[in-house]
Design a protein around this motif. Structure first.
Motif, short mmCIF file in Angstrom:
data_model
loop_
_atom_site.label_atom_id
_atom_site.label_comp_id
_atom_site.label_asym_id
_atom_site.label_seq_id
_atom_site.Cartn_x
_atom_site.Cartn_y
_atom_site.Cartn_z
N GLU A 78 8.53 -49.56 -78.54
CA GLU A 78 9.16 -48.57 -79.41
C GLU A 78 8.47 -47.22 -79.21
OE1 GLU A 78 10.50 -48.82 -83.99
OE2 GLU A 78 8.33 -48.82 -83.71
N SER A 79 9.26 -46.15 -79.22
CA SER A 79 8.69 -44.80 -79.08
C SER A 79 9.30 -43.88 -80.13
CB SER A 79 8.98 -44.23 -77.69
OG SER A 79 8.56 -42.87 -77.63
N CYS A 80 8.43 -43.27 -80.91
CA CYS A 80 8.90 -42.34 -81.94
C CYS A 80 9.09 -40.93 -81.40
CB CYS A 80 7.96 -42.35 -83.14
SG CYS A 80 8.05 -43.89 -84.10
N LYS A 81 8.86 -40.74 -80.08
CA LYS A 81 9.18 -39.45 -79.48
C LYS A 81 10.69 -39.28 -79.39
CE LYS A 81 5.04 -38.80 -76.64
NZ LYS A 81 4.51 -38.55 -75.28
N ILE A 82 11.41 -40.39 -79.40
CA ILE A 82 12.87 -40.38 -79.35
C ILE A 82 13.39 -41.05 -80.61
CG2 ILE A 82 14.90 -41.08 -78.04
CD1 ILE A 82 13.18 -39.15 -76.53
N LYS A 83 14.39 -40.44 -81.21
CA LYS A 83 14.99 -40.98 -82.43
C LYS A 83 16.42 -41.47 -82.14
CE LYS A 83 11.47 -39.63 -85.04
NZ LYS A 83 10.57 -40.56 -85.74
N TYR A 84 16.92 -42.30 -83.02
CA TYR A 84 18.29 -42.82 -82.85
C TYR A 84 19.31 -41.69 -82.77
CZ TYR A 84 17.92 -47.90 -82.92
OH TYR A 84 17.70 -49.21 -82.57
N ARG A 85 19.11 -40.62 -83.54
CA ARG A 85 20.09 -39.54 -83.55
C ARG A 85 20.21 -38.87 -82.18
NH1 ARG A 85 15.89 -37.50 -86.78
NH2 ARG A 85 14.53 -36.00 -85.69
N ASP A 86 19.17 -39.01 -81.32
CA ASP A 86 19.20 -38.40 -80.00
C ASP A 86 20.14 -39.12 -79.04
OD1 ASP A 86 17.22 -36.54 -80.80
OD2 ASP A 86 15.64 -38.01 -80.36
N HIS A 87 20.52 -40.34 -79.37
CA HIS A 87 21.30 -41.16 -78.44
C HIS A 87 22.66 -41.60 -78.96
CE1 HIS A 87 18.54 -41.95 -75.01
NE2 HIS A 87 17.61 -41.62 -75.90
N PHE A 88 22.97 -41.28 -80.21
CA PHE A 88 24.23 -41.76 -80.78
C PHE A 88 25.10 -40.63 -81.28
CE2 PHE A 88 21.69 -45.62 -80.98
CZ PHE A 88 22.61 -46.59 -80.63
N GLU A 89 26.41 -40.87 -81.21
CA GLU A 89 27.37 -39.97 -81.83
C GLU A 89 27.27 -40.11 -83.34
OE1 GLU A 89 29.72 -37.82 -80.26
OE2 GLU A 89 28.35 -38.21 -78.59
#
Length: 249
Positions: A78-89
């Motif tokens: 898991e990486s908190c540098k990337i969030k779910y909002r960065d990958h989803f519509e």
């Protein structure tokens, strides 16, 4: 050592494939989706360790093999540098209200898979469902990673982060480092000299930290398009230690 080659029939893929990144057609390769059908590819196994083909393994994989899965079907970093909002519509968070836009993302380039738990959870069918949904209405910005992130949201064993050190994230660290020093020099003229105490401070040690991460990563993952075998590839020295030379060159 016994080596067994397994084949994957693309006809096993029951869902249409669709990707929102036209410059990443590699994400449409049928082998990318073989992970969905691991119980079919390895019907006689109870556990599998998976690595993407753009990974250099520097650690002892027995650590992964002996991992207690605690009942989970997969173990990932898991990486908190990337969030779910960065990958989803945005619509995805309406369809699935249990998913938080601020949740930390995980990467499926390195996975430990408990195939017994996978089959018990019917995960192949659940992943196919979201692959079909995405084919109808785009929901995420990646290939299989998107559907995996939905199905296994907050439902996975967390691996030591050193088992999936992503070079794309390291490049962002270096870019931030360069921007900081470029701005500093611009403000204080070319005569300005960095003081040792400043360079070694926690806030501005990205370049040093990146080298440490590269050297001590248990698995180095060249995620993104800048692969070490391409002209614009990054951190090639670390790949060349393990890379097999092209016999035709």
């Amino acid at each position: 050592t016994k080596v067994e080659l397994a084949t994957f029939d693309a006809a096993n893929i029951n869902a249409d494939l669709k990707v929102l990144w036209p410059h990443r057609q590699d994400l449409l390769n049928p082998l990318v989706f073989a992970r969905v059908y691991l119980p079919i590819v390895f019907p006689h196994l109870d556990k599998v360790i998976y690595f993407d083909d753009d990974i250099a393994v520097q650690g002892d994989v027995s650590e992964l093999w002996n991992l207690d899965m605690d009942g989970y079907a997969i173990a990932v970093v898991e990486s908190c540098k990337i969030k779910y909002r960065d990958h989803f519509e945005p619509r995805m968070f309406i369809l699935n209200e249990t998913m938080s836009q601020d949740a930390c993302y995980f990467n499926i380039g390195v996975m430990v898979v408990d195939l017994v738990a996978w089959k018990a959870g019917n995960y192949t069918a659940r992943l196919e469902y979201w692959m079909r949904m995405h084919a109808i209405t785009p929901l995420y910005h990646s290939g299989l990673q998107g559907s995996m992130s939905i199905v296994f949201y907050d439902n996975f064993k967390r691996l030591d982060p050193m088992w999936n050190v992503c070079t794309a994230y390291l490049m962002k660290d270096l870019d931030r480092e360069k921007a900081f020093w470029d701005n500093k020099v611009a403000k204080q003229s070319k005569k300005w000299r960095r003081e040792k105490s400043e360079i070694e401070s926690e806030e501005h040690c990205n370049a040093l930290c990146v080298c440490e991460m590269l050297n001590h990563a248990k698995a180095l993952h060249w995620n993104g398009h800048r692969k070490p075998w391409t002209e614009d590839g990054v951190f090639k020295k670390w790949w060349d230690k393990f890379g097999v030379a092209d016999p035709e060159t």
